[in-house]
Design a protein around this motif. Structure first.
Motif, PDB file in Angstrom:
ATOM      1  N   SER A  29      16.273  13.934 -39.702  1.00  0.00           N
ATOM      2  CA  SER A  29      15.035  13.573 -38.999  1.00  0.00           C
ATOM      3  C   SER A  29      14.895  14.456 -37.764  1.00  0.00           C
ATOM      4  CB  SER A  29      15.035  12.091 -38.624  1.00  0.00           C
ATOM      5  OG  SER A  29      16.070  11.796 -37.701  1.00  0.00           O
ATOM      6  N   ASP A  30      13.763  14.390 -37.124  1.00  0.00           N
ATOM      7  CA  ASP A  30      13.442  15.272 -36.001  1.00  0.00           C
ATOM      8  C   ASP A  30      13.260  14.435 -34.743  1.00  0.00           C
ATOM      9  OD1 ASP A  30      12.712  17.440 -34.502  1.00  0.00           O
ATOM     10  OD2 ASP A  30      10.976  17.998 -35.696  1.00  0.00           O
ATOM     11  N   ASP A  31      14.298  14.351 -33.911  1.00  0.00           N
ATOM     12  CA  ASP A  31      14.259  13.629 -32.627  1.00  0.00           C
ATOM     13  C   ASP A  31      14.533  12.122 -32.784  1.00  0.00           C
ATOM     14  OD1 ASP A  31      13.428  16.108 -31.745  1.00  0.00           O
ATOM     15  OD2 ASP A  31      11.452  15.458 -31.067  1.00  0.00           O
ATOM     16  N   GLN A  32      15.722  11.752 -33.160  1.00  0.00           N
ATOM     17  CA  GLN A  32      16.076  10.334 -33.323  1.00  0.00           C
ATOM     18  C   GLN A  32      17.439  10.067 -32.698  1.00  0.00           C
ATOM     19  OE1 GLN A  32      16.325   9.019 -37.407  1.00  0.00           O
ATOM     20  NE2 GLN A  32      17.067   6.985 -36.867  1.00  0.00           N
ATOM     21  N   SER A  33      17.479   9.188 -31.731  1.00  0.00           N
ATOM     22  CA  SER A  33      18.744   8.841 -31.085  1.00  0.00           C
ATOM     23  C   SER A  33      19.574   7.898 -31.959  1.00  0.00           C
ATOM     24  CB  SER A  33      18.488   8.185 -29.727  1.00  0.00           C
ATOM     25  OG  SER A  33      17.930   9.101 -28.809  1.00  0.00           O
ATOM     26  N   PHE A  34      20.869   7.871 -31.684  1.00  0.00           N
ATOM     27  CA  PHE A  34      21.833   7.094 -32.459  1.00  0.00           C
ATOM     28  C   PHE A  34      21.520   5.604 -32.501  1.00  0.00           C
ATOM     29  CE2 PHE A  34      23.137   6.427 -28.160  1.00  0.00           C
ATOM     30  CZ  PHE A  34      23.810   5.227 -28.123  1.00  0.00           C
ATOM     31  N   ALA A  35      20.878   5.101 -31.449  1.00  0.00           N
ATOM     32  CA  ALA A  35      20.696   3.649 -31.297  1.00  0.00           C
ATOM     33  C   ALA A  35      19.591   3.090 -32.173  1.00  0.00           C
ATOM     34  CB  ALA A  35      20.408   3.316 -29.831  1.00  0.00           C
ATOM     35  N   HIS A  36      18.829   3.944 -32.869  1.00  0.00           N
ATOM     36  CA  HIS A  36      17.617   3.452 -33.521  1.00  0.00           C
ATOM     37  C   HIS A  36      17.696   3.457 -35.035  1.00  0.00           C
ATOM     38  CE1 HIS A  36      16.162   4.727 -29.413  1.00  0.00           C
ATOM     39  NE2 HIS A  36      16.165   3.407 -29.433  1.00  0.00           N
ATOM     40  N   THR A  37      18.650   2.675 -35.522  1.00  0.00           N
ATOM     41  CA  THR A  37      18.716   2.294 -36.926  1.00  0.00           C
ATOM     42  C   THR A  37      19.012   0.796 -36.956  1.00  0.00           C
ATOM     43  OG1 THR A  37      21.119   2.628 -37.212  1.00  0.00           O
ATOM     44  CG2 THR A  37      19.686   4.553 -37.547  1.00  0.00           C
ATOM     45  N   CYS A  70      16.044  20.895 -30.758  1.00  0.00           N
ATOM     46  CA  CYS A  70      16.087  21.076 -32.209  1.00  0.00           C
ATOM     47  C   CYS A  70      16.608  22.424 -32.679  1.00  0.00           C
ATOM     48  CB  CYS A  70      14.719  20.789 -32.830  1.00  0.00           C
ATOM     49  SG  CYS A  70      13.349  21.703 -32.118  1.00  0.00           S
ATOM     50  N   ALA A  71      16.061  23.545 -32.193  1.00  0.00           N
ATOM     51  CA  ALA A  71      16.457  24.850 -32.718  1.00  0.00           C
ATOM     52  C   ALA A  71      17.951  25.137 -32.508  1.00  0.00           C
ATOM     53  CB  ALA A  71      15.602  25.955 -32.110  1.00  0.00           C
ATOM     54  N   PRO A  72      18.473  25.038 -31.277  1.00  0.00           N
ATOM     55  CA  PRO A  72      19.904  25.297 -31.108  1.00  0.00           C
ATOM     56  C   PRO A  72      20.786  24.316 -31.849  1.00  0.00           C
ATOM     57  CG  PRO A  72      18.931  24.451 -29.082  1.00  0.00           C
ATOM     58  CD  PRO A  72      17.803  24.770 -29.996  1.00  0.00           C
ATOM     59  N   SER A  73      20.343  23.065 -31.953  1.00  0.00           N
ATOM     60  CA  SER A  73      21.139  22.067 -32.654  1.00  0.00           C
ATOM     61  C   SER A  73      21.216  22.381 -34.143  1.00  0.00           C
ATOM     62  CB  SER A  73      20.538  20.677 -32.439  1.00  0.00           C
ATOM     63  OG  SER A  73      21.414  19.678 -32.884  1.00  0.00           O
ATOM     64  N   ASP A 268      18.532  15.743 -35.492  1.00  0.00           N
ATOM     65  CA  ASP A 268      18.930  16.954 -34.775  1.00  0.00           C
ATOM     66  C   ASP A 268      19.237  16.727 -33.303  1.00  0.00           C
ATOM     67  OD1 ASP A 268      16.280  16.470 -34.118  1.00  0.00           O
ATOM     68  OD2 ASP A 268      15.555  18.472 -34.633  1.00  0.00           O
ATOM     69  N   ASN A 269      18.595  15.760 -32.682  1.00  0.00           N
ATOM     70  CA  ASN A 269      18.817  15.455 -31.260  1.00  0.00           C
ATOM     71  C   ASN A 269      18.134  14.132 -30.948  1.00  0.00           C
ATOM     72  OD1 ASN A 269      16.581  17.970 -31.250  1.00  0.00           O
ATOM     73  ND2 ASN A 269      15.888  16.115 -30.223  1.00  0.00           N
ATOM     74  N   GLY A 270      18.232  13.717 -29.698  1.00  0.00           N
ATOM     75  CA  GLY A 270      17.720  12.407 -29.331  1.00  0.00           C
ATOM     76  C   GLY A 270      16.207  12.317 -29.254  1.00  0.00           C
ATOM     77  N   LYS A 271      15.725  11.109 -29.048  1.00  0.00           N
ATOM     78  CA  LYS A 271      14.295  10.789 -29.097  1.00  0.00           C
ATOM     79  C   LYS A 271      13.515  11.527 -28.016  1.00  0.00           C
ATOM     80  CE  LYS A 271      14.872   6.673 -26.194  1.00  0.00           C
ATOM     81  NZ  LYS A 271      14.711   5.210 -26.086  1.00  0.00           N
ATOM     82  N   PRO A 272      12.222  11.804 -28.257  1.00  0.00           N
ATOM     83  CA  PRO A 272      11.411  12.583 -27.322  1.00  0.00           C
ATOM     84  C   PRO A 272      10.853  11.750 -26.172  1.00  0.00           C
ATOM     85  CG  PRO A 272      10.135  12.083 -29.284  1.00  0.00           C
ATOM     86  CD  PRO A 272      11.508  11.535 -29.517  1.00  0.00           C
ATOM     87  N   PHE A 273      11.750  11.353 -25.294  1.00  0.00           N
ATOM     88  CA  PHE A 273      11.396  10.536 -24.125  1.00  0.00           C
ATOM     89  C   PHE A 273      12.049  11.136 -22.888  1.00  0.00           C
ATOM     90  CE2 PHE A 273      10.275   7.656 -27.439  1.00  0.00           C
ATOM     91  CZ  PHE A 273       9.416   6.714 -26.900  1.00  0.00           C
ATOM     92  N   PRO A 274      11.537  10.834 -21.689  1.00  0.00           N
ATOM     93  CA  PRO A 274      12.182  11.299 -20.463  1.00  0.00           C
ATOM     94  C   PRO A 274      13.652  10.886 -20.405  1.00  0.00           C
ATOM     95  CG  PRO A 274      10.015  10.375 -19.971  1.00  0.00           C
ATOM     96  CD  PRO A 274      10.287  10.083 -21.426  1.00  0.00           C
ATOM     97  N   SER A 275      14.496  11.791 -19.925  1.00  0.00           N
ATOM     98  CA  SER A 275      15.945  11.598 -19.794  1.00  0.00           C
ATOM     99  C   SER A 275      16.690  11.644 -21.126  1.00  0.00           C
ATOM    100  CB  SER A 275      16.290  10.285 -19.073  1.00  0.00           C
ATOM    101  OG  SER A 275      15.906  10.351 -17.715  1.00  0.00           O
ATOM    102  N   VAL A 276      16.009  12.011 -22.201  1.00  0.00           N
ATOM    103  CA  VAL A 276      16.673  12.018 -23.518  1.00  0.00           C
ATOM    104  C   VAL A 276      16.622  13.424 -24.113  1.00  0.00           C
ATOM    105  CG1 VAL A 276      16.848  10.914 -25.779  1.00  0.00           C
ATOM    106  CG2 VAL A 276      16.023   9.600 -23.819  1.00  0.00           C
ATOM    107  N   LYS A 277      15.619  13.717 -24.898  1.00  0.00           N
ATOM    108  CA  LYS A 277      15.506  15.030 -25.512  1.00  0.00           C
ATOM    109  C   LYS A 277      15.567  16.124 -24.442  1.00  0.00           C
ATOM    110  CE  LYS A 277      12.329  17.654 -28.501  1.00  0.00           C
ATOM    111  NZ  LYS A 277      11.017  17.609 -29.198  1.00  0.00           N
ATOM    112  N   ALA A 278      16.290  17.212 -24.757  1.00  0.00           N
ATOM    113  CA  ALA A 278      16.505  18.328 -23.826  1.00  0.00           C
ATOM    114  C   ALA A 278      17.379  17.925 -22.645  1.00  0.00           C
ATOM    115  CB  ALA A 278      15.187  18.931 -23.347  1.00  0.00           C
TER     116      ALA A 278
END
Length: 535
Positions: A29-37, A70-73, A268-278
């Motif tokens: 998936s594209d931008d999903q943190s571990f906590a969201h399943t 996403c790209a580097p990951s 690939d990486n965490g959710k697209p929210f402040p303090s998360v993605k990037a």
């Protein structure tokens, strides 16, 4: 036919299937943190297909992405190397060099049929013509053999669809590949969903019957209805990814191939929210991962050992019996096939003490397209982050450059100038809310955590503080732990020849050409705003 002959045929068939090399379905998936399943107990998302893979397979409770972008990951997944080892082929929106051979090429030479749907190893610039002679021509995740899309009528009949979701018929493309391209070979198929990447349809959660009261907001965001609604719109897209994967598994079961297919599901990486993605914080680099293959891997296990994205390539090659020598550049990661084949759970391998992650440039967010270099070490108990340029803005500059050579404030008479500040944070209702309410003391603290300048070193006890709110780096009580983890991080960066450490050009990452949109920002020192992180 005699019973002896029949029995022999049955045994031969069984032995043949046992000796078959397995198919591999890699779903990301594209931008999903571990906590969201729902497997891990999140109450506001329903992921029955991921849960099935995790329940019947092996769930990795501490899977750490190669980067919070996403790209580097994705680069680290496909090469088995850290992003900082792959030159521009480890940097967001730069070029993919031929010498960084993805493991799928090795699989193809070893007799696997390769296919893909959706987002591959992107965003990168691949060869456009003969002048790009040093660049790879095709996507490093494989070739799109078909590109089917849903029509509007089909989508209107499918539950859970929202306008932010791509119209790609992921399952249709997978089925076409199996029926028309696979042949009699085992396959490796990359299912790269473009969900839950932004943008989202605002309030799409209402169409699927979700309720704000079920949302648990992480501690680095304000607990209000705007943020809750944004989180629910996000998980609507997580569920879409899960549903598409379900169609693929049902089809594999129908044609008798499911039990001969290794299913790997991650993000690939965490959710697209402040303090998360990037961001190299826990929610930015810690992603879900489950692997199912009941024939050889005992299921129902939760592995707590930290594992890294650089370990995926050698593991897949190990599974396929393919040599990594054909990848030109040596693999850094180590196969965890021994963990998959063991019957143990919890902590299995004592050698898996540390994993590493890092970032450079994400969006175009600073003067001269500079990045925000971070390197991170994740142990079983701690997350140690080295912010290598603490003088830079971690989420991007707070002001854009005005054509008239005047800096423009992020707030103009109380109106937020959309897309002109802190652009390493995706545009969203949550980001807008933080900026529009920055004059409120309570909200300002959340904004500072997301955009304020940070100290050079950060240390978090991720068991007690998964939201990374309490920086322990300057605490005398944790001084010994900090120095130990810092030494381990530097040791790994030296071992892997990180240019930021070994040179000769420690600033080379900022020199790589970006092929996506580039914004202009004023030269550092022209900014009057002073923000420092409250962490």
């Amino acid at each position: 036919m005699s019973l002896v002959v029949l029995s022999g045929l049955i045994c031969n068939a069984q032995e043949h299937r046992k000796s078959q090399r397995p198919n591999i379905l890699f779903a990301i998936s594209d931008d999903q943190s571990f906590a969201h399943t729902s497997f891990v107990g999140c109450q506001f998302v329903n992921t029955p297909v991921f849960d099935k893979v995790a329940r019947e397979g092996v769930y990795f409770a501490n899977c750490i992405a190669g980067s919070p972008g996403c790209a580097p990951s994705r680069s680290s997944i496909i090469t088995g190397r850290y992003p900082w080892q792959n030159e521009q082929s480890g940097q967001h929106a730069s070029a993919w060099l031929k010498k960084y051979v993805p493991f799928i090429d090795v699989l193809e030479r070893a007799g696997y049929s390769i296919g893909r749907t959706g987002k591959g190893v992107d965003p990168f610039q691949y060869a456009r013509n003969g002048k790009d002679s040093l660049w790879r021509e095709t996507n490093a995740a494989g070739i799109l053999h078909s590109d089917f899309e849903y029509d509007k009528d089909s989508l209107s009949k499918m539950g859970g669809y929202a306008s932010g979701i791509k119209t790609t018929d992921y399952f249709g493309n997978f089925k076409y590949f199996v029926e028309n391209e696979k042949g009699d070979k085992p396959f490796f198929f990359w299912f790269g969903a473009r969900e839950p990447h932004r943008p989202y349809e605002k309030d799409s959660y209402k169409k699927v019957g979700k309720d704000l009261k079920d949302v648990r907001v992480p501690g680095f965001l304000p607990d209000n209805d705007v943020v809750k609604g944004d989180l629910l719109d996000y998980v609507v897209e997580v569920e879409w990814f899960d549903r598409q994967l379900g169609y693929m598994l049902e089809y594999l079961e129908e044609i008798g191939e499911l039990e001969n297919t290794i299913v790997i599901v991650t993000s690939d990486n965490g959710k697209p929210f402040p303090s998360v993605k990037a961001n190299a914080y826990e929610y930015g680099i810690h992603v879900p991962m489950a692997i199912r293959y009941p024939r050889n891997f005992s299921g129902g296990r939760v592995i707590k050992d930290p594992v890294s994205f650089v370990d995926i390539a050698p593991t897949i090659l190990d599974i396929a019996g393919a040599s990594p020598k054909g990848m030109m550049m040596p693999i850094t990661g180590k196969s965890f096939l021994n963990i998959l084949k063991s019957k143990k759970d919890g902590y299995v391998n004592k050698e898996n003490a540390y994993v590493f992650s890092g970032r450079e440039r994400h969006s175009s967010s600073r003067y001269k397209n500079w990045g925000y270099p971070q390197r991170a070490l994740r142990s079983r108990d701690y997350l140690f982050i080295w912010n290598m340029k603490p003088d830079r803005w971690p989420a991007g500059a707070p002001q854009e450059f005005n054509p008239n050579d005047i800096t423009s404030e992020i707030l103009n008479d109380g109106s937020y100038l959309y897309g002109r500040a802190y652009t390493d944070i995706d545009g969203s209702p949550t980001k807008d809310y933080l900026l529009k309410h920055a004059d409120e003391e309570e909200i300002k603290q959340f904004l500072l955590m997301a955009v304020g300048k940070r100290p050079e070193f950060e240390l978090f006890d991720i068991n007690k503080d998964p939201y990374c709110l309490n920086n322990l780096a300057d605490s005398p009580e944790y001084a010994e732990e900090k120095e130990k983890l810092k030494a381990e991080l530097i040791k790994e960066l030296n071992k892997t020849k990180d240019p930021r450490i070994v040179g000769p050009d420690k600033e080379i990452f900022d020199s790589y050409k970006r092929y996506s949109h580039i914004r202009k920002f004023p030269e550092p020192g022209h900014l009057d705003i002073e923000l420092n992180s409250e962490r």
